[in-house]
Structures are given as structure tokens and as C-alpha cells.
Design a protein around this motif. Sequence first.
Motif, PDB file in Angstrom:
ATOM      1  N   TYR A   1       6.158   0.499   8.056  1.00  0.00           N
ATOM      2  CA  TYR A   1       5.536   1.786   7.696  1.00  0.00           C
ATOM      3  C   TYR A   1       4.741   2.396   8.853  1.00  0.00           C
ATOM      4  O   TYR A   1       4.962   3.553   9.224  1.00  0.00           O
ATOM      5  CB  TYR A   1       4.641   1.584   6.470  1.00  0.00           C
ATOM      6  CG  TYR A   1       4.063   2.888   5.932  1.00  0.00           C
ATOM      7  CD1 TYR A   1       4.821   3.709   5.099  1.00  0.00           C
ATOM      8  CD2 TYR A   1       2.779   3.299   6.257  1.00  0.00           C
ATOM      9  CE1 TYR A   1       4.318   4.900   4.607  1.00  0.00           C
ATOM     10  CE2 TYR A   1       2.263   4.491   5.768  1.00  0.00           C
ATOM     11  CZ  TYR A   1       3.036   5.279   4.944  1.00  0.00           C
ATOM     12  OH  TYR A   1       2.527   6.473   4.460  1.00  0.00           O
TER      13      TYR A   1
ATOM     14  N   TYR B   1      -3.701  10.289  11.607  1.00  0.00           N
ATOM     15  CA  TYR B   1      -4.630  10.020  10.492  1.00  0.00           C
ATOM     16  C   TYR B   1      -6.085  10.314  10.867  1.00  0.00           C
ATOM     17  O   TYR B   1      -6.904  10.593  10.007  1.00  0.00           O
ATOM     18  CB  TYR B   1      -4.471   8.578  10.019  1.00  0.00           C
ATOM     19  CG  TYR B   1      -3.212   8.355   9.197  1.00  0.00           C
ATOM     20  CD1 TYR B   1      -3.191   8.633   7.837  1.00  0.00           C
ATOM     21  CD2 TYR B   1      -2.052   7.872   9.777  1.00  0.00           C
ATOM     22  CE1 TYR B   1      -2.040   8.436   7.078  1.00  0.00           C
ATOM     23  CE2 TYR B   1      -0.892   7.669   9.032  1.00  0.00           C
ATOM     24  CZ  TYR B   1      -0.891   7.951   7.682  1.00  0.00           C
ATOM     25  OH  TYR B   1       0.251   7.755   6.923  1.00  0.00           O
TER      26      TYR B   1
ATOM     27  N   GLU C   1     -10.214   5.904  -2.637  1.00  0.00           N
ATOM     28  CA  GLU C   1      -8.920   6.367  -2.118  1.00  0.00           C
ATOM     29  C   GLU C   1      -7.786   5.743  -2.923  1.00  0.00           C
ATOM     30  O   GLU C   1      -7.593   4.525  -2.905  1.00  0.00           O
ATOM     31  CB  GLU C   1      -8.750   6.019  -0.629  1.00  0.00           C
ATOM     32  CG  GLU C   1      -7.467   6.640  -0.098  1.00  0.00           C
ATOM     33  CD  GLU C   1      -7.116   6.251   1.335  1.00  0.00           C
ATOM     34  OE1 GLU C   1      -7.896   5.546   1.990  1.00  0.00           O
ATOM     35  OE2 GLU C   1      -6.023   6.670   1.769  1.00  0.00           O
TER      36      GLU C   1
ATOM     37  N   ASP D   1      -3.884   0.447  -4.042  1.00  0.00           N
ATOM     38  CA  ASP D   1      -2.466   0.802  -3.976  1.00  0.00           C
ATOM     39  C   ASP D   1      -1.726  -0.081  -4.967  1.00  0.00           C
ATOM     40  O   ASP D   1      -2.217  -1.131  -5.381  1.00  0.00           O
ATOM     41  CB  ASP D   1      -1.929   0.581  -2.545  1.00  0.00           C
ATOM     42  CG  ASP D   1      -0.635   1.350  -2.288  1.00  0.00           C
ATOM     43  OD1 ASP D   1      -0.701   2.459  -1.733  1.00  0.00           O
ATOM     44  OD2 ASP D   1       0.449   0.835  -2.643  1.00  0.00           O
TER      45      ASP D   1
ATOM     46  N   MET E   1       1.957  -3.318   0.947  1.00  0.00           N
ATOM     47  CA  MET E   1       1.180  -2.293   1.681  1.00  0.00           C
ATOM     48  C   MET E   1      -0.277  -2.752   1.791  1.00  0.00           C
ATOM     49  O   MET E   1      -0.926  -2.601   2.837  1.00  0.00           O
ATOM     50  CB  MET E   1       1.254  -0.937   0.966  1.00  0.00           C
ATOM     51  CG  MET E   1       2.637  -0.304   0.946  1.00  0.00           C
ATOM     52  SD  MET E   1       3.254   0.208   2.565  1.00  0.00           S
ATOM     53  CE  MET E   1       2.731   1.911   2.627  1.00  0.00           C
TER      54      MET E   1
ATOM     55  N   GLN F   1      -4.235  -1.612  -7.753  1.00  0.00           N
ATOM     56  CA  GLN F   1      -4.253  -0.892  -9.029  1.00  0.00           C
ATOM     57  C   GLN F   1      -3.212   0.218  -9.007  1.00  0.00           C
ATOM     58  O   GLN F   1      -2.639   0.530  -7.963  1.00  0.00           O
ATOM     59  CB  GLN F   1      -5.649  -0.308  -9.281  1.00  0.00           C
ATOM     60  CG  GLN F   1      -6.727  -1.361  -9.421  1.00  0.00           C
ATOM     61  CD  GLN F   1      -7.617  -1.181 -10.641  1.00  0.00           C
ATOM     62  OE1 GLN F   1      -7.308  -0.433 -11.563  1.00  0.00           O
ATOM     63  NE2 GLN F   1      -8.741  -1.880 -10.643  1.00  0.00           N
TER      64      GLN F   1
ATOM     65  N   MET G   1      -2.296   4.235  -9.967  1.00  0.00           N
ATOM     66  CA  MET G   1      -2.953   5.542 -10.144  1.00  0.00           C
ATOM     67  C   MET G   1      -2.925   6.039 -11.579  1.00  0.00           C
ATOM     68  O   MET G   1      -3.763   6.841 -11.956  1.00  0.00           O
ATOM     69  CB  MET G   1      -2.224   6.596  -9.288  1.00  0.00           C
ATOM     70  CG  MET G   1      -2.464   6.488  -7.820  1.00  0.00           C
ATOM     71  SD  MET G   1      -1.894   7.961  -6.958  1.00  0.00           S
ATOM     72  CE  MET G   1      -0.119   7.694  -6.918  1.00  0.00           C
TER      73      MET G   1
ATOM     74  N   CYS H   1      -0.893  12.060   1.745  1.00  0.00           N
ATOM     75  CA  CYS H   1       0.474  11.790   2.190  1.00  0.00           C
ATOM     76  C   CYS H   1       1.460  11.697   1.026  1.00  0.00           C
ATOM     77  O   CYS H   1       2.201  10.737   0.899  1.00  0.00           O
ATOM     78  CB  CYS H   1       0.509  10.543   3.063  1.00  0.00           C
ATOM     79  SG  CYS H   1       1.934  10.501   4.141  1.00  0.00           S
TER      80      CYS H   1
HETATM   81  C1  SAM Z   1       3.796   7.862   1.332  1.00  0.00           C
HETATM   82  S1  SAM Z   1       2.865   6.424   1.014  1.00  0.00           S
HETATM   83  C2  SAM Z   1       1.247   6.996   1.503  1.00  0.00           C
HETATM   84  C3  SAM Z   1       0.305   5.875   1.827  1.00  0.00           C
HETATM   85  C4  SAM Z   1      -1.015   6.294   2.428  1.00  0.00           C
HETATM   86  N1  SAM Z   1      -1.738   7.154   1.534  1.00  0.00           N
HETATM   87  C5  SAM Z   1      -0.820   6.962   3.767  1.00  0.00           C
HETATM   88  O1  SAM Z   1      -1.287   8.082   3.935  1.00  0.00           O
HETATM   89  O2  SAM Z   1      -0.221   6.362   4.659  1.00  0.00           O
HETATM   90  C6  SAM Z   1       2.751   6.404  -0.753  1.00  0.00           C
HETATM   91  C7  SAM Z   1       1.929   5.252  -1.301  1.00  0.00           C
HETATM   92  O3  SAM Z   1       1.743   5.466  -2.687  1.00  0.00           O
HETATM   93  C8  SAM Z   1       1.754   4.196  -3.303  1.00  0.00           C
HETATM   94  N2  SAM Z   1       1.979   4.410  -4.745  1.00  0.00           N
HETATM   95  C9  SAM Z   1       3.069   4.956  -5.325  1.00  0.00           C
HETATM   96  N3  SAM Z   1       2.891   5.015  -6.661  1.00  0.00           N
HETATM   97  C10 SAM Z   1       1.659   4.507  -6.912  1.00  0.00           C
HETATM   98  C11 SAM Z   1       0.892   4.315  -8.096  1.00  0.00           C
HETATM   99  N4  SAM Z   1       1.369   4.651  -9.302  1.00  0.00           N
HETATM  100  N5  SAM Z   1      -0.354   3.769  -7.983  1.00  0.00           N
HETATM  101  C12 SAM Z   1      -0.838   3.407  -6.774  1.00  0.00           C
HETATM  102  N6  SAM Z   1      -0.150   3.567  -5.622  1.00  0.00           N
HETATM  103  C13 SAM Z   1       1.073   4.107  -5.682  1.00  0.00           C
HETATM  104  C14 SAM Z   1       2.836   3.447  -2.585  1.00  0.00           C
HETATM  105  O4  SAM Z   1       2.754   2.049  -2.799  1.00  0.00           O
HETATM  106  C15 SAM Z   1       2.563   3.879  -1.144  1.00  0.00           C
HETATM  107  O5  SAM Z   1       1.658   3.017  -0.509  1.00  0.00           O
END
Ligand code: SAM
Length: 246
Positions: free
Chosen positions: A11, A20, A43, A66, A71, A90, A92, A108
Amino acid sequence: MDSYGGFASLYDELMNDFDYEEWAKYIEEIYKRYNLKPKDILEMACGTGNLSYYLAKKRYNLVCFDLSQEMLTKAYEKLGRFNNVKILNQNMINFNINKKFDSVISICDSMNYITTDEELANCFKNVYNHLKPNGIFIFDINSYYKLKNIIGNNTFIEDREDIFYTWQNYYDNNKDICEFYLTFFEENKEGLYSRFDEVHIERAYKEDFICEKLLDVGFTKIDFYNAFTFNKKSDSDERVNFIAIK
Ligand SMILES: C[S@@+](CC[C@H](N)C(=O)[O-])C[C@H]1O[C@@H](n2cnc3c(N)ncnc32)[C@H](O)[C@@H]1O
């Protein structure tokens, strides 16, 4: 097939064109413009902790979570040394943290991973309940335009020094759901490539729909801009940043 499993190890390398540090500055500029001085930040979907790292360095008290354990393992490598950061596993759509925050953020396009009306409403309700009065919720989405027209039904191929990957996309016009089929080939020390696959699903949201759902759960003031700016969003903007005040 899980998303953000094997991909977690690649990633940061594949996101190296995202700045960032600038993203953290944009978030702080939002706080300034809204006359807020948050200390406690939550976050959501922090991924490998790229934004969290810059916020941690600025001495905010940070709880980040996350869904992907892989990750989070990467996030821990970056954030483990900060005593102002707590990392949780956890979701979202149903998270529960026994604390209220000055600000909740998610960046993101993580919010696009929420794909049903009910889950989006649950997420927003949860965010609202975890904010202190006058708390601020900041998040961005891939715009409707980007998911439908740019990612759409297109295939992208990237050939990097030690990673080759294909990204095939299918857009369902009835559901506004975009499926990403990712196939990675990663080179090891012997020059051999190992393959793994992931499927990611993002939903395209129109701004009015998001605003309606935020108002439904109780947010009072909602703004959205072309991301990284304070400019009105235009039809061809690819990332939209939302700000909602409790
Ligand atoms: C595009 S990545 C962005 C990660 C980070 N925010 C960044 O800016 O690099 C999307 C993230 O959302 C997480 N994700 C997707 N669905 C989720 C959920 N329901 N609850 C928590 N995290 C989730 C994924 O595991 C992933 O780490």
C-alpha cells in the motif's frame, strides 16, 4: 476475497504519490477556518497510518481504527512509538469507543467502501454520537463523476520496478457500485513473481444524498468542497471533501 489483505504490504509503495503531510495541513486549515482547536481526534479507516503519523507528530491525542488487521499491522510499525496514539481494530459501521472526540476524520475515499444506505446511516449516527458538542467531522469521497466515468468500466495497468498490477473495474449503473478487481505480481529477491488478487467495492455517492444523511442524524452545518481547497465543487472534480458540524 478480502480487500486490504496482501495489498497492505504494498500500500505505502503504491500510494507514494499521495502527500499525506499536505493532507494533514489541509485538515488543520479546516480547523482554523472553522475556529476550532481540537485536541482529541478519532480517525476512522486509518489504513497504514499515513495521515495518523503526521497528526501524531503534531501532538494531537489520536485514536485510529481500521477494519483490516494487515493494514493495522503496518500502522503499528509507524505509530507504535507515539504515546499519544491508540490503534484499534473496528468497523466504521458499528464502532464503539468509550470516549467523545473534538473531531472525527476519515480520508482517502474510505467512506466509499460503505455501500448501503443503512450502513452509511449507522456510520454517520455513530460518528455523531462520538463527537462532543460543536465537534467536527471531516471526510472525503471519490466523486460520483470519478467512480462512474474515470474508474468506470476501465482497466488500468501499472508496471513499477518490483510490482506489476492490473486494476479492472466494473460499474453497475443501477446500483452505483464500482467493483475493482486487482491482480498484483510482486517480485521477490530471486526475481520470481508471486501473484495475489483482491476485490474492492466502492459506492458512488451524490453530494446531496450525503448531506441529507448527515442532516438526518443531527449534524447542523454541512459544507463540501473540491478536496484540498475551499472551492465550490465542480462537475468534473474527482475528490470531494465534506465538513459536518455537530
Ligand atoms: C483507500 S484506504 C485509505 C486508508 C487511509 N485512510 C489512507 O489515507 O491511506 C481505505 C481503508 O478503509 C478501510 N475500510 C474499509 N471499510 C472499512 C470499514 N467498514 N471500517 C473500517 N475500515 C474500513 C480499509 O481497510 C482501508 O484501510
